[in-house]
Design a protein around this motif. Structure first.
Motif, PDB file in Angstrom:
ATOM      1  N   ALA A 169       0.813  -1.167   0.044  1.00 17.53           N
ATOM      2  CA  ALA A 169       0.082   0.013  -0.033  1.00 17.53           C
ATOM      3  C   ALA A 169       0.911   1.213   0.015  1.00 17.53           C
ATOM      4  O   ALA A 169       0.426   2.276   0.016  1.00 17.53           O
ATOM      5  N   SER A 170       2.355   1.267  -0.061  1.00 18.00           N
ATOM      6  CA  SER A 170       3.061   2.384   0.175  1.00 18.00           C
ATOM      7  C   SER A 170       2.980   3.067  -1.187  1.00 18.00           C
ATOM      8  O   SER A 170       2.946   2.239  -2.163  1.00 18.00           O
ATOM      9  N   ALA A 191       5.616   1.037  -3.557  1.00 22.71           N
ATOM     10  CA  ALA A 191       4.859   0.028  -3.924  1.00 22.71           C
ATOM     11  C   ALA A 191       3.865   0.230  -5.064  1.00 22.71           C
ATOM     12  O   ALA A 191       3.773  -0.583  -6.062  1.00 22.71           O
ATOM     13  N   ARG A 192       3.085   1.248  -5.108  1.00 18.80           N
ATOM     14  CA  ARG A 192       2.069   1.530  -5.992  1.00 18.80           C
ATOM     15  C   ARG A 192       2.774   2.151  -7.304  1.00 18.80           C
ATOM     16  O   ARG A 192       2.262   1.763  -8.282  1.00 18.80           O
ATOM     17  N   THR A 193       3.626   2.936  -7.097  1.00 22.33           N
ATOM     18  CA  THR A 193       4.574   3.377  -8.323  1.00 22.33           C
ATOM     19  C   THR A 193       4.956   2.111  -9.031  1.00 22.33           C
ATOM     20  O   THR A 193       5.061   2.008 -10.107  1.00 22.33           O
ATOM     21  N   LEU A 194       5.656   1.202  -8.409  1.00 25.17           N
ATOM     22  CA  LEU A 194       6.335  -0.054  -8.943  1.00 25.17           C
ATOM     23  C   LEU A 194       5.055  -0.850  -9.697  1.00 25.17           C
ATOM     24  O   LEU A 194       5.348  -1.211 -10.743  1.00 25.17           O
ATOM     25  N   SER A 195       3.897  -1.160  -9.058  1.00 26.03           N
ATOM     26  CA  SER A 195       2.950  -1.918  -9.734  1.00 26.03           C
ATOM     27  C   SER A 195       2.385  -1.197 -10.734  1.00 26.03           C
ATOM     28  O   SER A 195       2.278  -1.654 -11.683  1.00 26.03           O
ATOM     29  N   ALA A 200      11.545   4.584 -12.240  1.00 21.54           N
ATOM     30  CA  ALA A 200      10.141   5.145 -11.974  1.00 21.54           C
ATOM     31  C   ALA A 200       9.928   5.524 -10.626  1.00 21.54           C
ATOM     32  O   ALA A 200       9.429   6.541 -10.085  1.00 21.54           O
ATOM     33  N   VAL A 201      10.246   4.379  -9.769  1.00 24.75           N
ATOM     34  CA  VAL A 201      10.029   4.565  -8.383  1.00 24.75           C
ATOM     35  C   VAL A 201      11.067   5.616  -7.668  1.00 24.75           C
ATOM     36  O   VAL A 201      10.474   6.271  -6.768  1.00 24.75           O
TER      37      VAL A 201
END
Length: 754
Positions: free
Chosen positions: A211-212, A215-219, A271-272
């Motif tokens: 939910a961080s 992590a959302r950017t990576l996804s 990107a992250v």
């Protein structure tokens, strides 16, 4: 030359690899004399050293191994210690194992099966009498004879009582760790590698919480980079797993997309970084490296195209093409190699300025070089290893990638890892890959499982898989023999043993033309991924291009460069690979034989020395010339010198591909090249990191310790579109596939203890 028996794993069919030849086999000693001799050797330092010298004469052990045992005796006696003769024996055998690529010697395996563990010959003993050294009567003793009379407890007691051995707590030439005996240098390398991996695996990841923001950017980035319709995209899973860890391994066979995967991974990581407030939008400093110049050049070629195809416009973090490096260097150049020393310019006191390091073809990296990599990396640096776990291990000691990937096939991801991967990638992890008792190292290893290079009906793919899984049976061999596949042929597939001279002549003729007429449909009409392939070729192909270049003394230099690029590309369309270096079936014999065949065909002007058309392989790094071990060049006659009258004069120059990724050419005088060999044939070991349009693998007419499953698999997978096999005895192929070398090491155990 004495025969050796390799260390093999058990197989379904036991094969007598070295049947008795009663015409010249040594008579076995009777039990009484053997017992007396063994007792004498195990209680006398002088007799033990004399026996080691005799084994050296029989070429069972190296002078280095005997010298090391003598050094152990000298050091012990200088300290007032009289070592047990068994310590000298174990010291020599440990050194012997290092020469065979092992990091240590496993005492349990040694005592259980000395012949296979040591790969020493069971026959053809040398019977030189050593009366002057007091060894008369000992000429029939083998290592297995001595080791059969001692127990594991005997070995441990002798070693623990010796001042030359310790558990690593202080300086000593040998280190005993559990039942593994190391040279101290190699023990330290293994410890440093394990420490560097454990340190990185223990670091908390900002991506651990799905939910961080990170992590959302990576996804989001992975969703943009991967558009596969498959229910489980293993490339996407590998990217996610590698992004989460400071240390990661991505392994896969040929054509599984390791380069594409790592390029997408780097784009996702940038990107992250671009979205990370803690980094202030600063992108990562990334370096790409490979163990040899050839491997670096190949990655250089493939990574540039992969980067150019990245869909960067939709990625978060404003990732630009300049954020993804395309220049690949050798590990030695990256670390700052120092001539005539094991040390590098970059080390713990002078670390590399990098955030992420990617090492391709990691199966070729030995423990020495890998330890130096960890020494040069600050603790925060993310290290990503790429490679094929099933390929040949490094030439020098160790099999680091193989050790790290022992459990890769079944993954062993914990429930937490599986849930995290599902949250980040949207893919459900197959239950077969989940293990709630998975180890920390398992959570950092990703295996790519789909080949995109070979089509489903590819013979190269089927052959490689059959070899790799030890499933090569009579059905597969019959299919290859009867050209059931478009892309694979067995040139001499008769079950009887052919005449060696006939077979070697066949290799030479095949090397000239590539024998397209033997392939199915004469190699015509074959399509791969929608592209029509030209028929397979041999060395005539590149030589005709070289001789028919149409250039003259007035042609601009850039035209010569363009011609050299075409010839070098044409040379890569065919390559003979050998298992051996010496003998008629090895590199030395075949290079000479093929050159003479080319001379007979009037394709080269001479078969010795320097001549136009001679291909050469660089066998050592030359930083002054910018040439790396594994680089291939071709000799040309060029009109750039001048006579005293000012007229053009043709001289020999060797053309090498440029090392800056620009596609240029470097022209170097032959007199400046020091470490090289002709390369009509090269060893399979030297071919690692390379790929050829048509590969011909030559196997000898008798079994050898180097003929293993890994070698056959590596040779087959060097072929891009066509593969041909020539063997002096058709039975050798199946016997070789049944042999698998397992290198002794403690690295996997150290990581399991983490």
């Amino acid at each position: 030359m004495s025969r050796t028996r390799p260390h093999t794993q058990a197989s379904d069919h036991q094969i007598d690899l070295f049947p008795e030849d009663t015409s010249d086999a040594a008579p076995l000693p009777d039990a009484h004399s053997t017992s007396a001799d063994i007792s004498a050797v195990l209680t006398s330092l002088d007799k033990m050293e004399a026996l080691l010298l005799q084994w050296q004469q029989a070429e069972w052990v190296r002078p280095l191994d005997v010298g090391f045992a003598h050094l152990i005796r000298e050091l012990s006696e200088e300290q007032g210690d009289r070592p047990n003769p068994l310590v000298l024996l174990l010291a020599a055998l440990t050194s012997h194992q290092v020469g065979r690529g092992h990091v240590c010697i496993d005492l349990g395996s040694l005592l259980a099966d000395a012949g296979n563990t040591l790969s020493l010959p069971p026959e053809e003993l040398v019977h030189d009498t050593l009366s002057d050294s007091g060894a008369a009567g000992l000429d029939r003793l083998k290592p297995s004879d001595l080791l059969a009379r001692v127990t594991l407890s005997d070995c441990q007691s002798a070693l623990e009582e010796s001042g030359a051995v310790c558990n690593g707590s202080h300086t000593s030439p040998l280190v005993l760790n559990d039942n593994r005996l190391y040279l101290r240098r190699l023990w330290r390398y293994e410890q440093r590698i394990a420490q560097g991996i454990r340190q990185r695996l223990a670091m908390p990841s900002p991506l651990a919480d799905p939910a961080s923001d990170s992590a959302r950017t990576l996804s989001s980035a992975l969703g943009q980079l991967f558009q596969s319709p498959e229910p489980v995209d293993y490339q996407k899973l590998a990217c996610a797993l590698a992004a989460r860890n400071r240390f990661a391994v991505i392994t896969g066979g040929p054509g599984t997309g390791k380069t594409t995967t790592v390029v997408n991974l780097l784009a996702a990581l940038q990107a992250v970084a671009g979205q990370s407030a803690s980094r202030g939008g600063r992108k990562y400093r990334i370096r790409l490296a490979a163990p040899t110049g050839k491997a670096a050049a190949r990655l250089n070629e493939s990574i540039g195209g992969a980067v150019s195809r990245l869909p960067l416009s939709g990625l978060p973090g404003k990732v630009a093409l300049s954020d993804i490096p395309t220049k690949v260097t050798t590990l030695h150049r990256l670390l700052g190699s120092r001539p005539d020393t094991r040390t590098f310019r970059h080390n713990r006191d002078n670390p590399l300025l990098v955030d992420i390091l990617v090492i391709d073809e990691a199966s070729m990296v030995d423990v020495d070089l890998m330890a130096s990599v960890f020494d040069a990396l600050p603790a925060h640096v993310q290290l990503i290893l790429l490679g094929d776990k099933d390929q040949l291990a490094s030439v020098d000691a160790g099999a680091v990638l193989g050790e790290l990937c022992q459990r890769a096939l079944d993954a062993h991801y914990t429930g937490e890892t599986a849930q995290w991967l599902a949250a980040i990638t949207g893919s459900h992890i197959p239950e077969t890959l989940v293990d709630h008792e998975g180890q920390p190292m398992d959570q950092a290893v990703a295996m790519l499982r789909k080949s995109y290079r070979f089509q489903e009906d590819s013979g190269i793919r089927a052959f490689a898989e059959a070899v790799n899984t030890n499933a090569l049976d009579s059905v597969m061999l019959r299919q290859i023999r009867e050209t059931a596949f478009d892309d694979v042929i067995l040139l001499n597939g008769q079950t009887r043993k052919p005449d060696p001279e006939d077979t070697l002549d066949l290799v030479c003729r095949h090397a000239i033309t590539g024998s397209p007429e033997v392939f199915r449909n004469a190699g015509q009409g074959r399509e791969v991924n929608g592209h029509r392939l030209p028929p397979p070729v041999g060395y005539r192909h590149y030589l005709q291009r070289m001789w028919n270049h149409g250039l003259s003394e007035t042609s601009p230099r850039e035209h010569w460069d363009a011609m050299a690029i075409q010839v070098l590309d044409a040379f890569n369309d065919f390559q003979v690979l050998c298992a051996l270096r010496k003998g008629p079936w090895g590199v030395e014999g075949l290079n000479d034989r093929i050159a003479r065949q080319l001379l007979a065909e009037k394709l080269i002007p001479r078969a010795e020395g320097w001549y136009p058309g001679r291909p050469v392989l660089i066998t050592g790094n030359d930083y002054n010339l910018g040439l790396m071990n594994g680089d291939i060049g071709i000799t040309f006659s060029v009109p750039w010198d001048r006579t005293d009258a000012g007229d053009p004069r043709y001289t020999l120059r060797v053309a090498f591909p440029g090392d800056d990724g620009s596609g240029g050419i470097r022209w170097i005088s032959p007199s400046r090249l020091q470490q090289l060999e002709t390369v009509y044939a090269m060893t399979v070991h030297k071919s690692q990191g390379s790929e050829f349009n048509h590969t011909c693998l030559v196997l000898p007419d008798r079994l050898s310790p180097v003929l293993t499953r890994e070698l056959i698999y590596t040779g087959i997978t060097r072929a891009r579109n066509w593969f041909s096999l020539v063997t002096g005895d058709a039975r050798i192929l199946q016997e070789a596939v049944g042999q698998q070398v397992v290198r002794a090491s403690g690295l996997a155990g150290l990581l399991r203890e983490a």
